[in-house]
Design an enzyme around this catalytic site. Structure first.
Site, mmCIF file in Angstrom:
data_model
loop_
_atom_site.group_PDB
_atom_site.id
_atom_site.type_symbol
_atom_site.label_atom_id
_atom_site.label_comp_id
_atom_site.label_asym_id
_atom_site.label_seq_id
_atom_site.Cartn_x
_atom_site.Cartn_y
_atom_site.Cartn_z
ATOM 1 N N GLU A 197 2.686 22.839 44.927
ATOM 2 C CA GLU A 197 4.099 23.213 44.980
ATOM 3 C C GLU A 197 4.728 23.477 43.616
ATOM 4 O O GLU A 197 5.753 24.139 43.508
ATOM 5 C CB GLU A 197 4.922 22.136 45.704
ATOM 6 C CG GLU A 197 4.954 20.781 45.023
ATOM 7 C CD GLU A 197 3.761 19.911 45.378
ATOM 8 O OE1 GLU A 197 3.667 18.798 44.872
ATOM 9 O OE2 GLU A 197 2.906 20.372 46.168
ATOM 10 N N ASP A 199 1.114 55.070 18.173
ATOM 11 C CA ASP A 199 1.470 56.275 17.450
ATOM 12 C C ASP A 199 1.484 55.929 15.964
ATOM 13 O O ASP A 199 1.525 54.756 15.592
ATOM 14 C CB ASP A 199 2.846 56.751 17.921
ATOM 15 C CG ASP A 199 3.245 58.074 17.292
ATOM 16 O OD1 ASP A 199 2.354 58.872 17.002
ATOM 17 O OD2 ASP A 199 4.451 58.289 17.093
ATOM 18 N N ASP A 213 7.554 55.602 19.787
ATOM 19 C CA ASP A 213 9.009 55.692 19.721
ATOM 20 C C ASP A 213 9.551 57.086 19.997
ATOM 21 O O ASP A 213 10.756 57.299 19.936
ATOM 22 C CB ASP A 213 9.506 55.223 18.355
ATOM 23 C CG ASP A 213 8.990 56.099 17.209
ATOM 24 O OD1 ASP A 213 8.118 56.957 17.470
ATOM 25 O OD2 ASP A 213 9.451 55.911 16.077
ATOM 26 N N ASP A 236 5.781 60.113 23.477
ATOM 27 C CA ASP A 236 5.098 58.852 23.780
ATOM 28 C C ASP A 236 5.438 58.313 25.167
ATOM 29 O O ASP A 236 4.806 57.364 25.630
ATOM 30 C CB ASP A 236 5.470 57.787 22.732
ATOM 31 C CG ASP A 236 5.001 58.156 21.348
ATOM 32 O OD1 ASP A 236 3.898 58.706 21.228
ATOM 33 O OD2 ASP A 236 5.746 57.907 20.372
ATOM 34 N N ASN A 258 -9.989 15.657 46.266
ATOM 35 C CA ASN A 258 -9.281 14.836 47.259
ATOM 36 C C ASN A 258 -9.698 15.174 48.677
ATOM 37 O O ASN A 258 -9.689 14.319 49.566
ATOM 38 C CB ASN A 258 -7.768 15.035 47.112
ATOM 39 C CG ASN A 258 -7.217 14.356 45.880
ATOM 40 O OD1 ASN A 258 -7.839 13.447 45.336
ATOM 41 N ND2 ASN A 258 -6.048 14.797 45.427
ATOM 42 N N ASN A 262 2.109 11.960 44.934
ATOM 43 C CA ASN A 262 2.236 13.387 44.642
ATOM 44 C C ASN A 262 3.509 13.696 43.862
ATOM 45 O O ASN A 262 3.509 14.534 42.950
ATOM 46 C CB ASN A 262 2.226 14.172 45.963
ATOM 47 C CG ASN A 262 1.860 15.632 45.756
ATOM 48 O OD1 ASN A 262 0.820 15.938 45.193
ATOM 49 N ND2 ASN A 262 2.721 16.529 46.220
ATOM 50 N N ASP A 310 3.636 15.317 40.222
ATOM 51 C CA ASP A 310 4.394 16.541 39.946
ATOM 52 C C ASP A 310 5.256 16.383 38.694
ATOM 53 O O ASP A 310 5.343 17.292 37.862
ATOM 54 C CB ASP A 310 5.286 16.895 41.138
ATOM 55 C CG ASP A 310 4.503 17.525 42.281
ATOM 56 O OD1 ASP A 310 3.325 17.881 42.049
ATOM 57 O OD2 ASP A 310 5.049 17.662 43.383
#
Length: 877
Positions: free
Chosen positions: A311, A353, A623, A627, A691, A716, A720
């Site tokens: 999550e 360039d 630029d 391009d 797990n 959990n 987290d």
């Protein structure tokens, strides 16, 4: 958006909601295209002097800003909903609802806390990154040339209104849907609308009543197209969402082609969901059948589903990308797309360039020479006249000529010369001409451009005031002189002229008049490299990013610049050679070529696509108008604030500073971002995979649940929290040394080798609790023991997985990650002896348990380190 089939276009016009009433929009444009210029102006209640500022303000209130839907900023509620509707978040919300319905309020609170933690962190960090980019974006100017109250002004693009009189020149992006009032060799690129890369010429009059596709109207230009060459004047018909492009953008708002990074994240998400789909029903069935309590089995399976859900992934990804964007914003770099940060890190080839990117872009006129190479005032004089009178986009060479010496008073104020006509520059001819009348009423066509192009048009040469026929042997000497200048780093253009018969009045000149010219001489310019160019390119090379130069300039000048910035030149390829190559051959040649010279815009785009097809992640820095196709084609398009409008709009990243050193910082930031995301993914995936074996095994042979549902959820939630500091972590320099790409196969392989290690120590914990501490008849003791071991091992193992080195000794995590880990460990262990212990189902663990736990954790870390080192040696990662 590329749409090639005109039938599809007409269908969209007729059926797209909001497209200015569909067919009526098309009919209106066709009707306007057939009107005379005077009638068009009357229809829009405007004259050639333009709108007044007061009228423009009134119209802006009526029609709104000239902005399309895709540029709209998300409001807080839309952003929040965007974060919530992530499939992983919705899954958790669904599990929380089920927990509430079944009466498990504690589980509902814990799951809800997980949702709030992930969504709020993602929301806040994303908003910070967007605000930083918005502040920098305000510094980037995209303007339109408009006539108001008889004066020519540059105003922000968004302030344009229907009825405005605008002027267009090469390099401009068409700022709205407009009807042409005057044109001069005006060619537009409409690829963003039609998918057709061939430029289209636009005129003032259109008389074909049978045309029913607006894009084929010869005097209507559309927002989203850009001017390749020529110039013109037009009146604005529609702005913003009412334009053709704006309405199409509204119909596809939010749709964007997924990058390889996006696809990789989605693949991982679904891999984890597949694990959960397989495991959760099995856990439910095994516990229900073996224990007989189906409600208890259901709640435990529900908790396991939450435990297996990654999550925090959306939060980790967004926070890392946003952190990278914020870091770049402090260096005056605008990141228009967050994913561009990761693409920066994955980039292994940077095509750039030359002029204005590698070089300073401040070209200096150093020499004005006659055909023999001697200084010539007349060459300077004619060069100045050409640059001064042209109405198109003045490039750096023009600016250098005009800045070299001020002849304006002599040429204009004294009336020595007056402009009669011009033949604008385009990238295919590589030249432009002006036709002027001098004080003796002589008409002179003055042409300047690429040496090869101009000399090919000259039949005569002027030497010491005498006009002679061009002799091939003398041409050879002149070309050799130019090569010598090029080898010294000079950019050379030629100046030629032709006396035009005065009897021809009101003549409209075209490229057909550029023949039988007299070569006058040459202008030689220097554009020195940026001071930090050599260092920046060296740093990119050190970080395994190959640099290739893609330029319209000649190969000799480009090779000279490369030598000055210490860029090794392996091979040189010219545009004419590329024309003869298949895509497959070009891909092979592009691998070993450093300089691509004398290129057209289509050449640049083709080279980038060839490199991409060969497996490279390609960045392009440019630029200029030429391009824009390459910027769009590249994985990362980079432009600068001084770039032309279309270049800035085509880019993903805009540099507001002139320093190139920020490129290396961007590459490293992208790799750092990707590295921290991969840490979470590897850890979450391997932990969940381990797990899966532990929970399944425990469900089969234990006479009670392996862990209470509330304990699984608490474990959990704490875990987290421990991961929220991952975006602050450092990444090893060795890991940053080369480009990193997303490969789900490597992730899957890592899971299969590292994941089962945690199960080994889970089963050792099972054995310890059952046979050493006799927990067969004491489920609470078993639950507490596994809860602590699971939390400690998961929290500490990130310090092993986060680096390819020896953890804690050769590589240490950030203090934020270390601190978070210690706090979570203290909180988790403290819960077992806190007042909440009974509520959570915990009991006090025997003193000897902690000795066993310490030994197991040390063994776990050592075994994981050994397997990790073997894995890296065998598979390279």
């Amino acid at each position: 958006m590329n749409i090639r089939d005109t039938k599809i276009i007409n269908s969209i016009i007729a059926n797209t909601p909001g497209l200015t009433n569909g067919a009526r929009y098309a009919n209106t444009l066709i009707e306007i295209s057939l009107l005379e210029t005077k009638a068009v102006l009357e229809r829009n209640s405007v004259t050639l002097m333009g709108l007044s500022e007061e009228e423009a303000e009134i119209r802006q209130k009526k029609y709104g800003l000239n902005e399309v839907a895709r540029e709209k900023k998300l409001n807080p509620f839309s952003r929040l909903w965007k974060n919530i509707k992530n499939p992983l978040v919705l899954l958790l919300v669904g599990l929380a609802v089920v927990s509430y319905i079944t009466g498990d309020i504690r589980a509902t609170i814990v799951i809800g806390s997980m949702v709030v933690l992930g969504v709020v962190l993602q929301f806040v960090q994303e908003a910070r990154a967007d605000n930083a980019a918005e502040q920098l974006q305000a510094m980037v100017s995209t303007t339109a040339s408009v006539i108001r109250d008889g004066k020519k002004l540059e105003i922000p693009l968004k302030e344009l209104v229907p009825g405005d009189i605008i002027t267009l020149a090469a390099g401009d992006m068409v700022p709205a849907d407009v009807r042409m009032l005057a044109t001069k060799d005006l060619f537009l690129n409409q690829a963003s609308l039609t998918g057709e890369s061939v430029p289209v010429e636009k005129f003032v009059n259109h008389s074909d009543k049978d045309v029913n596709n607006p894009l084929e109207l010869g005097n209507i230009c559309f927002l989203g197209s850009d001017v390749e060459s020529g110039s013109g004047t037009a009146v604005v018909l529609f702005t913003g969402r009412q334009t053709y492009f704006g309405s199409l953008a509204s119909s596809i708002t939010g749709e964007r082609e997924l990058t390889s990074f996006d696809k990789g994240i989605n693949q991982f998400t679904w891999l984890m969901i597949q694990f959960m789909i397989v495991m959760v029903p099995l856990v439910f069935l095994f516990n229900g059948l073996s224990k007989g309590n189906w409600m208890e089995a259901f709640l435990f399976a529900l908790a396991v589903a939450v435990g297996l859900t990654p999550e925090m992934l959306p939060m980790i990804v967004t926070v890392n990308l946003s952190k990278g964007a914020l870091s770049m914003s402090k260096k005056k770099v605008i990141v228009k797309r967050l994913n561009a940060i990761q693409n920066f890190g994955a980039m292994d080839t940077l095509c750039t360039d030359k002029t204005g990117t590698i070089t300073q872009g401040k070209i200096i006129l150093e020499k004005h020479l006659d055909a023999r190479g001697n200084p010539s005032v007349k060459v300077l004089h004619f060069g100045y006249i050409n640059s001064y009178f042209q109405t198109g986009l003045k490039n750096l060479l023009d600016i250098a000529v005009l800045n070299h010496v001020d002849l304006k008073e002599q040429i204009v104020l004294n009336g020595d010369y007056q402009l009669l006509d011009e033949i604008p520059f385009d990238f295919n001819r590589r030249r432009m001409s002006v036709v002027v009348e001098d004080h003796e009423d002589d008409h002179i066509l003055i042409c300047k451009g690429a040496v090869e192009e101009i000399m090919g048009l000259c039949s005569h040469v002027e030497l010491d005031g005498e006009v002679l026929e061009v002799l091939p042997e003398h041409d050879i000497k002149r070309r050799k002189m130019i090569q010598e200048l090029n080898a010294q780093g000079f950019r050379v253009i030629a100046i030629a002229y032709k006396m035009v018969e005065k009897e021809v009045h009101d003549k409209v000149y075209s490229i057909n008049d550029e023949f039988d010219l007299t070569l006058l001489g040459y202008l030689a310019f220097l554009d020195p490299p940026k001071q930090d160019a050599a260092e920046a390119l060296s740093l990119l090379e050190t970080n395994n990013v190959k640099v290739k130069i893609l330029t319209g300039d000649n190969d000799t000048v480009t090779a000279s610049i490369c030598a000055q910035v210490n860029l090794p030149v392996e091979s040189i390829l010219l545009g004419s050679q590329i024309d003869e190559m298949s895509d497959k051959t070009l891909a092979l040649e592009a691998e070993k070529t450093t300089i691509f010279a004398k290129l057209s815009p289509s050449h640049k785009q083709r080279i980038i696509k060839a490199l991409q097809q060969d497996g490279h992640v390609v960045g392009f820095m440019g630029d200029g108008i030429n391009d824009a196709p390459a910027l769009k084609a590249a994985d990362v398009g980079i432009s600068v604030d001084t770039a032309v409008d279309i270049a800035k709009e085509s880019s993903d990243i805009i540099l507001l500073e002139t320093s190139l050193l920020v490129l290396e910082e961007g590459v490293l930031e992208g790799r750092r971002v990707f590295g921290n995301i991969i840490k979470y993914i590897k850890m979450a995936a391997s932990s969940n995979f381990g797990n899966m074996f532990s929970v399944l095994g425990g469900s089969i042979f234990l006479p009670f649940l392996p862990m209470l549902p509330i304990q699984v959820l608490t474990n959990n939630l704490l875990y987290d929290f421990s991961q929220t500091a991952i975006p602050t972590d450092e990444v090893d320099k060795e890991w940053l040394a080369k480009p990193r790409k997303w490969t789900i196969g490597e992730i899957r392989r890592f899971i299969f080798f590292i994941g089962p290690i945690s199960s080994i120590f889970d089963y050792l914990t099972f054995f310890l609790m059952l046979y050493v501490f006799n927990a067969w008849n004491n489920p609470a003791l078993f639950h507490t023991g596994w809860f602590v071991e699971s939390l400690v091992s998961q929290t500490l193992i990130i310090h092993v997985i986060r680096t390819n080195k020896i953890p804690f000794i050769q590589s240490r995590a950030s203090w934020a990650l270390i601190t978070t880990s210690l706090i979570i460990l203290a909180v988790g262990i403290g819960l077992t002896v806190s007042p909440l212990a009974a509520t959570l189902g915990f009991v006090t663990l025997p003193p000897t348990y902690w000795l066993y736990l310490a030994a197991m954790i040390i063994a776990y870390v050592l075994l994981t380190q050994v397997v990790k080192s073997w894995f890296i040696k065998k598979f390279g990662e």
